[in-house]
Design a protein around this motif. Sequence first.
Motif, PDB file in Angstrom:
ATOM      1  N   ASN A 297     -10.660  10.042   5.823  1.00 16.29           N
ATOM      2  CA  ASN A 297      -9.593  10.815   4.936  1.00 16.29           C
ATOM      3  C   ASN A 297      -8.897   9.704   3.865  1.00 16.29           C
ATOM      4  OD1 ASN A 297      -7.510   8.831   6.206  1.00 16.29           O
ATOM      5  ND2 ASN A 297      -7.245  10.001   7.900  1.00 16.29           N
ATOM      6  N   ALA A 298      -8.002  10.279   3.051  1.00 12.82           N
ATOM      7  CA  ALA A 298      -7.532   9.583   1.977  1.00 12.82           C
ATOM      8  C   ALA A 298      -6.911   8.244   2.339  1.00 12.82           C
ATOM      9  CB  ALA A 298      -6.555  10.491   1.128  1.00 12.82           C
ATOM     10  N   TYR A 299      -6.047   8.366   3.198  1.00 17.49           N
ATOM     11  CA  TYR A 299      -5.526   6.974   3.372  1.00 17.49           C
ATOM     12  C   TYR A 299      -6.357   6.097   4.216  1.00 17.49           C
ATOM     13  CZ  TYR A 299      -2.062   3.743   5.889  1.00 17.49           C
ATOM     14  OH  TYR A 299      -1.532   2.625   6.160  1.00 17.49           O
ATOM     15  N   GLY A 300      -7.275   6.518   5.118  1.00 17.80           N
ATOM     16  CA  GLY A 300      -8.670   5.575   5.742  1.00 17.80           C
ATOM     17  C   GLY A 300      -9.456   5.184   4.803  1.00 17.80           C
ATOM     18  N   ARG A 301      -9.859   5.958   3.690  1.00 17.83           N
ATOM     19  CA  ARG A 301     -10.927   5.612   2.613  1.00 17.83           C
ATOM     20  C   ARG A 301      -9.948   4.428   2.041  1.00 17.83           C
ATOM     21  NH1 ARG A 301     -11.815  11.312   2.360  1.00 17.83           N
ATOM     22  NH2 ARG A 301     -10.210  11.347   0.464  1.00 17.83           N
ATOM     23  N   GLY A 302      -9.105   4.743   1.438  1.00 18.53           N
ATOM     24  CA  GLY A 302      -8.214   3.657   0.656  1.00 18.53           C
ATOM     25  C   GLY A 302      -8.109   2.233   1.333  1.00 18.53           C
ATOM     26  N   LYS A 303      -7.707   2.292   2.676  1.00 21.28           N
ATOM     27  CA  LYS A 303      -7.791   1.199   3.290  1.00 21.28           C
ATOM     28  C   LYS A 303      -9.116   0.470   3.512  1.00 21.28           C
ATOM     29  CE  LYS A 303      -3.268   0.504   4.678  1.00 21.28           C
ATOM     30  NZ  LYS A 303      -2.641  -0.543   4.379  1.00 21.28           N
ATOM     31  N   ALA A 304      -9.903   1.272   3.938  1.00 18.64           N
ATOM     32  CA  ALA A 304     -11.492   0.625   3.941  1.00 18.64           C
ATOM     33  C   ALA A 304     -12.008  -0.061   2.560  1.00 18.64           C
ATOM     34  CB  ALA A 304     -12.482   1.799   4.464  1.00 18.64           C
ATOM     35  N   ARG A 305     -11.550   0.620   1.489  1.00 17.43           N
ATOM     36  CA  ARG A 305     -12.104  -0.088   0.276  1.00 17.43           C
ATOM     37  C   ARG A 305     -11.218  -1.228  -0.023  1.00 17.43           C
ATOM     38  NH1 ARG A 305     -15.884  -1.571  -2.844  1.00 17.43           N
ATOM     39  NH2 ARG A 305     -15.421  -1.527  -5.094  1.00 17.43           N
TER      40      ARG A 305
ATOM     41  N   GLY B  10       0.798  -1.298   0.110  1.00 17.80           N
ATOM     42  CA  GLY B  10      -0.048  -0.106   0.150  1.00 17.80           C
ATOM     43  C   GLY B  10       0.828   1.301  -0.030  1.00 17.80           C
ATOM     44  N   LEU B  11       0.231   2.351   0.324  1.00 19.53           N
ATOM     45  CA  LEU B  11       1.023   3.857   0.082  1.00 19.53           C
ATOM     46  C   LEU B  11       0.595   4.557   1.626  1.00 19.53           C
ATOM     47  CD1 LEU B  11       2.899   4.861  -1.923  1.00 19.53           C
ATOM     48  CD2 LEU B  11       0.982   6.073  -2.832  1.00 19.53           C
ATOM     49  N   ASN B  12       1.621   4.812   2.040  1.00 20.67           N
ATOM     50  CA  ASN B  12       1.400   5.608   3.504  1.00 20.67           C
ATOM     51  C   ASN B  12       1.104   7.288   2.965  1.00 20.67           C
ATOM     52  OD1 ASN B  12       1.630   3.548   4.517  1.00 20.67           O
ATOM     53  ND2 ASN B  12       3.632   3.999   5.827  1.00 20.67           N
ATOM     54  N   ARG B  13       2.048   7.726   2.205  1.00 18.71           N
ATOM     55  CA  ARG B  13       2.208   9.118   1.746  1.00 18.71           C
ATOM     56  C   ARG B  13       2.542   9.269   0.249  1.00 18.71           C
ATOM     57  NH1 ARG B  13       4.389   8.679   6.748  1.00 18.71           N
ATOM     58  NH2 ARG B  13       3.837  10.351   8.612  1.00 18.71           N
ATOM     59  N   ALA B  14       1.948  10.408  -0.362  1.00 14.65           N
ATOM     60  CA  ALA B  14       2.080  10.823  -1.799  1.00 14.65           C
ATOM     61  C   ALA B  14       1.907  12.210  -1.982  1.00 14.65           C
ATOM     62  CB  ALA B  14       1.310   9.850  -2.783  1.00 14.65           C
ATOM     63  N   ALA B  15       2.092  12.560  -3.186  1.00 12.79           N
ATOM     64  CA  ALA B  15       2.197  13.980  -3.612  1.00 12.79           C
ATOM     65  C   ALA B  15       0.578  14.416  -3.478  1.00 12.79           C
ATOM     66  CB  ALA B  15       2.644  14.268  -4.979  1.00 12.79           C
ATOM     67  N   SER B  16      -0.304  13.594  -3.482  1.00 10.07           N
ATOM     68  CA  SER B  16      -2.071  13.881  -3.435  1.00 10.07           C
ATOM     69  C   SER B  16      -2.544  12.980  -2.712  1.00 10.07           C
ATOM     70  CB  SER B  16      -2.453  14.154  -4.824  1.00 10.07           C
ATOM     71  OG  SER B  16      -2.464  12.823  -5.398  1.00 10.07           O
ATOM     72  N   ASP B  17      -3.817  13.478  -2.164  1.00  7.26           N
ATOM     73  CA  ASP B  17      -4.628  12.552  -1.488  1.00  7.26           C
ATOM     74  C   ASP B  17      -5.288  11.519  -2.404  1.00  7.26           C
ATOM     75  OD1 ASP B  17      -4.544  14.159   0.875  1.00  7.26           O
ATOM     76  OD2 ASP B  17      -6.367  14.990   0.872  1.00  7.26           O
ATOM     77  N   GLU B  18      -5.471  11.953  -3.668  1.00 15.32           N
ATOM     78  CA  GLU B  18      -5.896  10.729  -4.465  1.00 15.32           C
ATOM     79  C   GLU B  18      -4.748   9.890  -4.635  1.00 15.32           C
ATOM     80  OE1 GLU B  18      -8.321   8.992  -7.509  1.00 15.32           O
ATOM     81  OE2 GLU B  18      -8.904  10.411  -5.872  1.00 15.32           O
ATOM     82  N   ALA B  19      -3.746  10.027  -4.725  1.00 10.77           N
ATOM     83  CA  ALA B  19      -2.506   9.105  -5.100  1.00 10.77           C
ATOM     84  C   ALA B  19      -2.412   8.130  -3.989  1.00 10.77           C
ATOM     85  CB  ALA B  19      -1.082   9.752  -5.347  1.00 10.77           C
ATOM     86  N   VAL B  20      -2.715   8.863  -2.705  1.00  8.47           N
ATOM     87  CA  VAL B  20      -2.689   7.995  -1.465  1.00  8.47           C
ATOM     88  C   VAL B  20      -3.641   6.769  -1.401  1.00  8.47           C
ATOM     89  CG1 VAL B  20      -3.011   8.037   0.976  1.00  8.47           C
ATOM     90  CG2 VAL B  20      -1.241   9.433   0.136  1.00  8.47           C
ATOM     91  N   GLU B  21      -5.059   7.418  -1.834  1.00 12.43           N
ATOM     92  CA  GLU B  21      -6.154   6.513  -1.661  1.00 12.43           C
ATOM     93  C   GLU B  21      -6.086   5.603  -2.836  1.00 12.43           C
ATOM     94  OE1 GLU B  21     -11.203   6.926  -1.926  1.00 12.43           O
ATOM     95  OE2 GLU B  21      -9.848   8.907  -1.655  1.00 12.43           O
ATOM     96  N   GLN B  22      -5.607   5.747  -4.109  1.00 13.43           N
ATOM     97  CA  GLN B  22      -5.486   4.713  -4.882  1.00 13.43           C
ATOM     98  C   GLN B  22      -4.441   3.721  -4.766  1.00 13.43           C
ATOM     99  OE1 GLN B  22      -7.853   3.976  -7.724  1.00 13.43           O
ATOM    100  NE2 GLN B  22      -9.103   5.614  -6.252  1.00 13.43           N
ATOM    101  N   GLY B  23      -3.354   4.548  -3.948  1.00 21.08           N
ATOM    102  CA  GLY B  23      -2.299   3.640  -3.780  1.00 21.08           C
ATOM    103  C   GLY B  23      -2.444   2.384  -2.817  1.00 21.08           C
ATOM    104  N   ASN B  24      -3.577   2.427  -2.421  1.00 19.26           N
ATOM    105  CA  ASN B  24      -4.134   1.266  -1.334  1.00 19.26           C
ATOM    106  C   ASN B  24      -5.148   0.609  -1.989  1.00 19.26           C
ATOM    107  OD1 ASN B  24      -2.710   1.489   1.412  1.00 19.26           O
ATOM    108  ND2 ASN B  24      -3.343   3.727   1.023  1.00 19.26           N
ATOM    109  N   ILE B  25      -6.055   1.188  -2.812  1.00 25.61           N
ATOM    110  CA  ILE B  25      -7.070   0.383  -3.664  1.00 25.61           C
ATOM    111  C   ILE B  25      -6.484  -0.378  -4.672  1.00 25.61           C
ATOM    112  CG2 ILE B  25      -9.118   0.648  -4.860  1.00 25.61           C
ATOM    113  CD1 ILE B  25      -9.910   3.167  -3.132  1.00 25.61           C
ATOM    114  N   VAL B  26      -5.840   0.292  -5.432  1.00 24.77           N
ATOM    115  CA  VAL B  26      -5.416  -0.477  -6.725  1.00 24.77           C
ATOM    116  C   VAL B  26      -4.518  -1.990  -6.392  1.00 24.77           C
ATOM    117  CG1 VAL B  26      -3.521  -0.258  -8.725  1.00 24.77           C
ATOM    118  CG2 VAL B  26      -4.999   1.559  -8.173  1.00 24.77           C
ATOM    119  N   PRO B  27      -3.407  -1.711  -5.362  1.00 23.24           N
ATOM    120  CA  PRO B  27      -3.055  -3.324  -5.127  1.00 23.24           C
ATOM    121  C   PRO B  27      -4.056  -4.178  -4.702  1.00 23.24           C
ATOM    122  CG  PRO B  27      -1.779  -1.652  -4.200  1.00 23.24           C
ATOM    123  CD  PRO B  27      -3.069  -1.034  -4.630  1.00 23.24           C
ATOM    124  N   ALA B  28      -4.849  -4.038  -3.852  1.00 21.14           N
ATOM    125  CA  ALA B  28      -5.930  -4.743  -3.465  1.00 21.14           C
ATOM    126  C   ALA B  28      -6.907  -5.344  -4.462  1.00 21.14           C
ATOM    127  CB  ALA B  28      -6.963  -3.947  -2.317  1.00 21.14           C
TER     128      ALA B  28
END
Length: 373
Positions: free
Chosen positions: A103-111, A57-75
């Motif tokens: 938040n972006a990270y939380g939404r990515g992890k939840a999804r 997954g992804l903890n930090r990135a240049a944008s909230d969208e990148a963080v959110e997708q960085g956890n959704i895409v691998p899943a």
Amino acid sequence: MTVAITGGFGFLGWHTACRLRALHQEEPVRLGREDFADAGTLGAKLADVDRIIHIAGLNRAASDEAVEQGNIVPAEALATAVDALGRPVDVVFANSVQADIDNAYGRGKARAAELLGNAVRFAGGHFADLLLPNLFGEHGRPGYNSFVATFVHEVLAGRTPTVSGDRNLPLLHAQDAAAALIAALGSDVRHVVKAEEIGIGEVLALLQEFHECYSTRGEVPDLSTPMRGNLFNTYRAAAFPDMWPIVSEVHADRRGDLFETVRTHGGTSMSFISTTLPGQKRGEHYHLRKVERFFVVKGEAEIALRRLLTDEVVRFRLSGSTPGFVDMPTMWVHNITNVGESDLVTLFWSDQLLEPANPDQYPEQVELNASLG
């Protein structure tokens, strides 16, 4: 049964792979970013896998969208791969306590948990969803994995980090997180992994205490609590190998020489001395928790260390003519060899009394191509 770890080359993935090797004699399939490049590659890597610990997954990135997708895409990729296997696979997800926060990270992890859980259960497998708090530990990346890693980096550089909004928060060592992930394999659970509450400012104060005590003469600080021990091992890993070896101050008079080997500030410890014949070697193991010091008193020695699950070997030469010592970082395989022509005399010190039933000592050779025996 074969275990795969996604994000297996990252911070928590490395700790989990180390623990599987040490305590379960398991060599997991470690999956990195390149293994998620296409479905065929991922499917091939999972062909013989029965259990998966999903950490990628992804903890930090240049944008909230990148963080959110960085956890959704691998899943999504892993869910598709599980579906394509056409058989039950057990999955443990290294989720976050932020999964219940908008938040972006939380939404990515939840999804990610939703996607993976649906796919695994549909295939007939077990799905464990573990919500992890703030993690820290050896070889964390400053500015990314943990504020603890950032604090350690700054303290070692002689700087004082700024603590804004000091508060208590749950803090969990990566080895304890790895233990929880491994224990959850084969279960259907969703729960928060418990951690000790500690103030951000208190963490910084402890690291500064360690640095003041340890960085000049190698004095070992008070390690009387698990949190102190874990934070100290985190600090030591970041300080290695730059501060080694340390040469002791020698006090000489007509009787001979006197020098300190270990000075500790609290806790329980033990020391012992060995003699090693020319050409012989001791060690060839690693530890998960133990603080250990090798002090060469007489003779010529080479100390070799290799970080677990990597190839590069770090070497130090020590001589009894200039008494000095090196501390062994946790999860670094190490040995000491007599490279001289006379007996080698070495003093060994550990912060823990030896427990034969639980020695925290796992055999492995430093040299990957070395022959057994």
